[in-house]
Write an enzyme that holds these catalytic residues in place. Structure first.
Site, PDB file in Angstrom:
ATOM      1  N   SER A 157       0.912  -0.984   0.079  1.00 22.16           N
ATOM      2  CA  SER A 157      -0.064  -0.276   0.109  1.00 22.16           C
ATOM      3  C   SER A 157       0.984   1.224  -0.142  1.00 22.16           C
ATOM      4  CB  SER A 157      -0.918   0.042   1.262  1.00 22.16           C
ATOM      5  OG  SER A 157      -1.527   1.179   1.595  1.00 22.16           O
ATOM      6  N   TYR A 170      -2.888  -0.938  10.611  1.00 19.54           N
ATOM      7  CA  TYR A 170      -2.845  -1.086   9.017  1.00 19.54           C
ATOM      8  C   TYR A 170      -1.426  -0.691   8.400  1.00 19.54           C
ATOM      9  CZ  TYR A 170      -4.158  -1.082   4.133  1.00 19.54           C
ATOM     10  OH  TYR A 170      -4.240  -1.291   2.450  1.00 19.54           O
TER      11      TYR A 170
END
Ligand code: NAD
Length: 272
Positions: A157, A170
């Site tokens: 990401s 995350y």
């Protein structure tokens, strides 16, 4: 596939994609199949959605099988790879894509929220990439089919790079994926196994619906995207197909950000 064309670069190279019944994983599974690969469609919930992806791949003329496995469970991952190899003979491409969010302000984040995200997003990558490396080494080189003995693609990401308040679990998992990917790329390169990551920016999938599903949310999101549009799952699938092919044979240990410029610190565009 929205008018996007793929080259038949992956014929004879079976692929396994985790979390392939939704969003990015689904697009990647279809993109690899468009490129000529047979595909294992991994899922953990919603078998009907997985079966629909399998049907679409079979309609393209490739073979496909749906296999249920929780990527954070060692026994289930081992069983999935054994089943995949029994079905297709081997694997050449593994896309470790499955991931989730459990968002919370830092002081109120529970240990369960922390563990869930680390277990699926990071430990799941460890288990799947380890199983991939073992299978690639067991099978050995296949000259004439693929220059590399195997290709691993980790779905990271932009948050391996950009800190994200309210999402410490995350962002930590994605930062971890970066160093997992680079370390194993270093370790596996002599065996001609290439390991790379894709770092998506904001992609239109169910994981982040609230960031794009109203005009107000979309306009706010665009403050973070210099290129001025949200990413589509096919934007990621195209790059995955290329990273899995001989066209990228000299690339290993890299993260390719596919983010419309999100990692360019757009807040500084006019001097900060
Ligand atoms: P999604 O929610 O549509 O897909 C996630 C997939 O992972 C689903 O198929 C889900 O069932 C699966 N999954 C979750 N837990 C699992 C488990 N324990 N075992 C097996 N599968 C499991 O979201 P998406 O946007 O397609 O996300 C795919 C990947 O892309 C994730 O790793 C996510 O972090 C990453 N990503 C997405 C974006 C974005 O903007 N959509 C941005 C950056 C990174």
């Amino acid at each position: 596939m929205g008018g996007i064309s793929y080259f038949k670069t992956l014929v004879g190279q079976p692929a396994l994609v985790t979390g392939a019944n939704s969003g990015i994983g689904k697009a990647v599974a279809l993109g690899l199949a468009q490129s000529g690969a047979d595909v294992v469609v991994n899922y953990v919930t919603d078998p009907a959605a997985a079966q629909e992806v399998v049907s679409q791949i079979i309609a393209m003329g490739q073979r496909a099988i749906a296999i249920e496995a929780d990527v954070s469970d060692e026994a289930q991952v081992e069983q999935m790879f054994a089943q995949a190899v029994a079905y297709f003979g081997t694997l050449h491409i593994v896309v470790s894509n499955a991931g989730l969010q459990r968002d919370a302000a830092f002081e109120s984040m529970t240990l369960d929220q922390w563990n869930k995200v680390i277990n699926v997003n990071l430990t799941g990558q460890f288990l799947c990439t380890r199983a991939a490396a073992r299978e690639f080494k067991r099978r050995g080189p296949t000259p004439g089919l693929s220059k590399a003995t195997g290709k691993i693609i980790c779905m990271s990401s932009v948050h391996q790079e950009i800190p994200w308040g309210g999402h410490a679990n995350y962002a930590s998992s994605k930062g971890g994926i970066m160093q997992l990917m680079r370390s194993i790329a270093q370790e596996l390169a002599p065996a001609k196994i290439r390991v790379n990551a894709i770092g998506p920016g904001a992609i239109r999938t169910p994981i982040n619906t609230s960031a794009w599903d109203t005009p107000q949310a979309y306009d706010k999101l665009m403050n973070l995207v210099p290129y001025g549009r949200i990413g589509e799952p096919d934007d990621i699938a195209q790059v995955a197909a290329w990273l899995a092919s001989d066209a990228s044979d000299y690339i290993t240990g890299q993260t390719i950000f596919v983010d419309g410029g999100m990692t360019l610190y757009p807040g500084f565009a006019t001097g900060g």
